[in-house]
Design an enzyme around this catalytic site. Structure first.
Site, mmCIF file in Angstrom:
data_model
loop_
_atom_site.group_PDB
_atom_site.id
_atom_site.type_symbol
_atom_site.label_atom_id
_atom_site.label_comp_id
_atom_site.label_asym_id
_atom_site.label_seq_id
_atom_site.Cartn_x
_atom_site.Cartn_y
_atom_site.Cartn_z
ATOM 1 N N SER A 1 5.605 24.622 -112.345
ATOM 2 C CA SER A 1 5.897 23.321 -111.730
ATOM 3 C C SER A 1 7.405 23.089 -111.636
ATOM 4 O O SER A 1 8.181 23.671 -112.392
ATOM 5 C CB SER A 1 5.304 22.183 -112.554
ATOM 6 O OG SER A 1 3.911 22.305 -112.634
HETATM 7 N N1 SAH Z 1 2.013 25.254 -116.901
HETATM 8 C C1 SAH Z 1 2.362 26.466 -116.193
HETATM 9 C C2 SAH Z 1 2.088 26.461 -114.708
HETATM 10 C C3 SAH Z 1 0.762 26.005 -114.309
HETATM 11 S S1 SAH Z 1 0.130 26.649 -112.789
HETATM 12 C C4 SAH Z 1 3.810 26.853 -116.404
HETATM 13 O O1 SAH Z 1 4.555 26.130 -117.052
HETATM 14 O O2 SAH Z 1 4.191 27.906 -115.906
HETATM 15 C C5 SAH Z 1 -1.540 26.338 -113.224
HETATM 16 C C6 SAH Z 1 -2.125 27.374 -114.148
HETATM 17 O O3 SAH Z 1 -3.439 26.950 -114.494
HETATM 18 C C7 SAH Z 1 -2.264 28.744 -113.508
HETATM 19 O O4 SAH Z 1 -1.670 29.706 -114.315
HETATM 20 C C8 SAH Z 1 -3.772 28.922 -113.419
HETATM 21 O O5 SAH Z 1 -4.198 30.277 -113.511
HETATM 22 C C9 SAH Z 1 -4.257 28.086 -114.585
HETATM 23 N N2 SAH Z 1 -5.666 27.663 -114.536
HETATM 24 C C10 SAH Z 1 -6.389 27.313 -113.444
HETATM 25 N N3 SAH Z 1 -7.629 26.964 -113.814
HETATM 26 C C11 SAH Z 1 -7.697 27.087 -115.169
HETATM 27 C C12 SAH Z 1 -8.726 26.871 -116.129
HETATM 28 N N4 SAH Z 1 -9.951 26.459 -115.782
HETATM 29 N N5 SAH Z 1 -8.440 27.089 -117.444
HETATM 30 C C13 SAH Z 1 -7.200 27.516 -117.820
HETATM 31 N N6 SAH Z 1 -6.196 27.746 -116.941
HETATM 32 C C14 SAH Z 1 -6.434 27.524 -115.641
#
Ligand code: SAH
Length: 208
Positions: free
Chosen positions: A50
């Site tokens: 983000s």
């Molecule tokens: N917080 C992260 C970026 C988030 S992008 C950072 O600081 O880099 C959103 C993330 O959520 C992605 O890596 C994606 O694979 C993950 N995601 C999506 N659905 C999910 C789920 N059901 N459980 C855990 N992670 C999930």
């Protein structure tokens, strides 16, 4: 950092966290020159870290105290987890990721920087929260949920705060929701405005 401060993030702990955690260390080499721009950046597997302002804004709204027990859903690069771990310095952060390669990436980044002493990453579908380890003082979902479900809300401690981008079909984007648990049965919901996030996958997430 001036940008973040100018845009209304005033909690000095959050500003301190943003100044301390080296964002470029969480970004693949080819995009590192964008690390300190206020932009989301690709981390592979169609996912993004983000933009710094959003990380700071969510952390600010989560009102994290030093001893809080925090759940992050969506570890990705590990950057947001590092910010949460800095703020909950006497507490603990559990972070789940559904994509194995990103789970490894995030975990490795946090370990390399010595930031994993109060953070545990797990490879798991977090769309249903982490019921075994509940309750949490803070739950932060960093991917867009199709809807706000009770399952995750119920994992908040009384007084706990949930931050989650919820899909808003009318507007074609997400609205960032803050849910505060008032007592055993009551929750307060606050709409913090339009945001844009990658979709949450898995059960209780988007199906494709
Ligand atoms: N917080 C992260 C970026 C988030 S992008 C950072 O600081 O880099 C959103 C993330 O959520 C992605 O890596 C994606 O694979 C993950 N995601 C999506 N659905 C999910 C789920 N059901 N459980 C855990 N992670 C999930």
């Amino acid at each position: 950092m001036e940008t973040i401060h100018a845009r209304g993030i005033t909690d000095s702990n959050v500003l301190n966290a943003m100044n301390t955690i080296p964002r470029h260390e969480f970004i693949p080499q080819e995009f590192q020159k964008l690390a300190y721009e206020d932009l989301p950046v690709k981390i592979g597997y169609q996912q993004t870290i983000s933009q710094p302002y959003m990380v700071a804004f969510m952390a600010n709204e989560a009102e994290i105290k030093a001893t809080d027990k925090v759940l992050e859903i969506g570890t990705g690069s590990g950057y947001n987890a590092a910010v949460l771990g800095f703020l909950a310095r006497e507490g603990f952060v559990y972070s789940t990721e559904i994509i194995p390669e990103l789970h490894e990436f995030g975990k490795r980044n946090l370990h390399r920087l010595g930031l994993d002493h109060n953070i545990r990453c797990s490879l798991a579908n977090g769309s249903v929260g982490l019921p075994k380890l509940a309750p949490f003082d803070v739950i932060m979902i960093t991917a867009a949920a199709p809807a706000l479900t009770n399952k995750v809300k119920e994992q908040l401690a009384v007084g706990g705060r949930l931050l989650v981008p919820v899909h808003n079909p009318e507007r074609g984007c997400e609205k960032l929701m803050k849910v505060v648990r008032i007592n055993d049965t009551e929750f307060m919901e606050i709409d913090l405005g339009d945001v844009s996030f990658v979709p949450l996958r898995g059960e209780d997430g988007f199906k494709n």
